[in-house]
Design a protein around this motif. Structure first.
Motif, mmCIF file in Angstrom:
data_model
loop_
_atom_site.group_PDB
_atom_site.id
_atom_site.type_symbol
_atom_site.label_atom_id
_atom_site.label_comp_id
_atom_site.label_asym_id
_atom_site.label_seq_id
_atom_site.Cartn_x
_atom_site.Cartn_y
_atom_site.Cartn_z
ATOM 1 N N VAL A 126 0.653 -1.315 -0.008
ATOM 2 C CA VAL A 126 -0.254 -0.040 -0.036
ATOM 3 C C VAL A 126 0.917 1.135 -0.069
ATOM 4 O O VAL A 126 1.789 1.387 0.938
ATOM 5 C CB VAL A 126 -1.066 -0.162 1.413
ATOM 6 N N PRO A 127 0.474 2.142 -0.899
ATOM 7 C CA PRO A 127 1.285 3.357 -0.864
ATOM 8 C C PRO A 127 1.397 4.106 0.536
ATOM 9 O O PRO A 127 0.381 4.262 0.951
ATOM 10 C CB PRO A 127 0.751 4.263 -2.185
ATOM 11 N N MET A 128 2.510 4.757 0.819
ATOM 12 C CA MET A 128 2.488 5.577 2.039
ATOM 13 C C MET A 128 1.415 6.633 2.257
ATOM 14 O O MET A 128 0.811 7.035 3.192
ATOM 15 C CB MET A 128 3.802 6.222 2.338
ATOM 16 N N GLU A 129 1.129 7.406 0.989
ATOM 17 C CA GLU A 129 0.107 8.407 1.094
ATOM 18 C C GLU A 129 -1.271 7.648 1.417
ATOM 19 O O GLU A 129 -2.180 8.497 2.069
ATOM 20 C CB GLU A 129 -0.090 9.087 -0.528
ATOM 21 N N GLU A 130 -1.559 6.497 1.025
ATOM 22 C CA GLU A 130 -2.758 5.954 1.556
ATOM 23 C C GLU A 130 -2.746 5.545 2.986
ATOM 24 O O GLU A 130 -3.763 5.616 3.815
ATOM 25 C CB GLU A 130 -3.223 5.061 0.592
ATOM 26 N N VAL A 131 -1.660 4.937 3.452
ATOM 27 C CA VAL A 131 -1.385 4.660 4.850
ATOM 28 C C VAL A 131 -1.501 5.950 5.537
ATOM 29 O O VAL A 131 -2.488 5.680 6.766
ATOM 30 C CB VAL A 131 0.130 4.299 5.135
ATOM 31 N N LEU A 132 -1.163 6.933 5.299
ATOM 32 C CA LEU A 132 -1.558 8.105 6.179
ATOM 33 C C LEU A 132 -2.980 8.681 6.200
ATOM 34 O O LEU A 132 -3.089 9.633 7.211
ATOM 35 C CB LEU A 132 -0.559 9.471 5.630
ATOM 36 N N GLN A 133 -3.792 7.921 5.422
ATOM 37 C CA GLN A 133 -4.961 8.599 5.633
ATOM 38 C C GLN A 133 -6.073 7.433 6.274
ATOM 39 O O GLN A 133 -7.068 7.618 6.786
ATOM 40 C CB GLN A 133 -5.810 8.488 4.239
ATOM 41 N N LEU A 134 -5.104 6.524 6.692
ATOM 42 C CA LEU A 134 -5.909 5.462 7.604
ATOM 43 C C LEU A 134 -6.242 5.756 9.328
ATOM 44 O O LEU A 134 -5.121 6.238 9.583
ATOM 45 C CB LEU A 134 -5.379 4.074 7.302
ATOM 46 N N ASN A 135 -7.193 5.590 9.558
ATOM 47 C CA ASN A 135 -7.330 6.158 10.795
ATOM 48 C C ASN A 135 -7.589 5.142 11.910
ATOM 49 O O ASN A 135 -8.175 5.370 13.413
ATOM 50 C CB ASN A 135 -8.894 6.954 11.002
ATOM 51 N N TYR A 136 -6.846 4.111 11.973
ATOM 52 C CA TYR A 136 -6.812 3.088 12.928
ATOM 53 C C TYR A 136 -6.409 3.447 14.470
ATOM 54 O O TYR A 136 -7.085 3.129 15.398
ATOM 55 C CB TYR A 136 -6.290 1.884 12.489
ATOM 56 N N PRO A 137 -5.380 4.083 14.702
ATOM 57 C CA PRO A 137 -4.922 4.709 15.804
ATOM 58 C C PRO A 137 -5.902 5.549 16.470
ATOM 59 O O PRO A 137 -6.169 5.315 17.710
ATOM 60 C CB PRO A 137 -3.640 5.351 15.667
ATOM 61 N N GLU A 138 -6.526 6.291 15.739
ATOM 62 C CA GLU A 138 -7.641 7.272 16.243
ATOM 63 C C GLU A 138 -8.806 6.482 16.925
ATOM 64 O O GLU A 138 -9.298 6.652 17.836
ATOM 65 C CB GLU A 138 -7.935 8.417 15.239
#
Length: 228
Positions: free
Chosen positions: A94-106
């Motif tokens: 998965v590209p890093m720009e997509e990873v940064l949009q994932l909200n699992y920690p939140e």
């Protein structure tokens, strides 16, 4: 192929592939599905089978994807006070720009772990990394058909895209590789409950049972490798 980061029913994000009408996790809840299938019916089951006499578990994930399964396993390892050696196989990271949009920690109120989640993706491939005293990670960039481990893992998270869009990932030849990769009494869990998948598992030697599925699915499968 077009890719969209979307929000699932439990508020957690996933990646949707419109051309396939497929996503990395269930639209009924990405985090709910991951915990139900892979933690509750996978890691916890394996932990109970092994007991506390040897709190070391080796896990192979088929489809590292968004890193959600690896990350929540890291969190659970600390809770259970066990040591996990985790190998994640992924042909198309998965590209890093997509990873940064994932909200699992939140969503899991684990904002202090957000950097760790990002780190899992930024780590180099084909190398062993100690993330904490409870968790190590090796990411392997290759196709599932190239897996040739023998008697290595206690547990497999089988989280490939569905058989509807990638039937070649759910064949006897793939499950034979999974069977050989597991240690005796090892366990494989997957969200799928398709009859063809169950039969493919049984045909290569697995003992298979149906379990209650996550939200939106009636059943899921758990396969065990008998003692040879």
């Amino acid at each position: 192929m077009e890719r969209q980061v979307i929000i699932t029913a439990d508020g957690s994000s996933t990646i949707h592939l419109p051309d396939w009408n497929e996503q990395y996790h269930s639209k009924h809840g990405a985090i709910q599905e991951a915990y139900h299938v892979f933690i509750h019916h996978g890691l916890h089951r394996c932990y109970r089978l092994r007991g506390t006499h040897d709190p070391k578990i080796s896990i192979l994930e088929i489809g590292f994807g968004t890193g959600l399964n690896a990350w929540i396993t890291l969190l659970e390892a600390k809770t259970l006070n066990i040591t996990i050696d985790y190998v994640g196989v992924e042909a198309y990271p998965v590209p890093m720009e997509e990873v940064l949009q994932l909200n699992y920690p939140e969503i899991l109120n684990a904002d202090d772990g957000a950097n760790t989640f990002k780190t899992l993706h930024r780590l180099s491939w084909e190398a062993h990394h100690d993330i904490s005293s409870h968790f190590s990670l090796t990411k392997q960039k290759k196709f599932f058909k190239e897996i040739d481990d023998e008697n290595t893992y206690h547990l497999i998270y089988f989280d490939a895209f569905g058989a509807r869009v990638q039937p070649e990932l759910w064949t006897e030849s793939i499950f034979k590789r999974m069977f050989h990769a597991l240690k005796d009494q090892g366990v494989l869990v997957t969200y799928s409950a398709k009859g063809s998948v169950r039969r493919a598992m049984q045909n290569v030697g697995f003992t298979v049972e149906k379990l209650p599925g996550p939200p939106g699915k009636r059943e899921m499968l758990c396969a065990s490798k008998p003692i040879s």
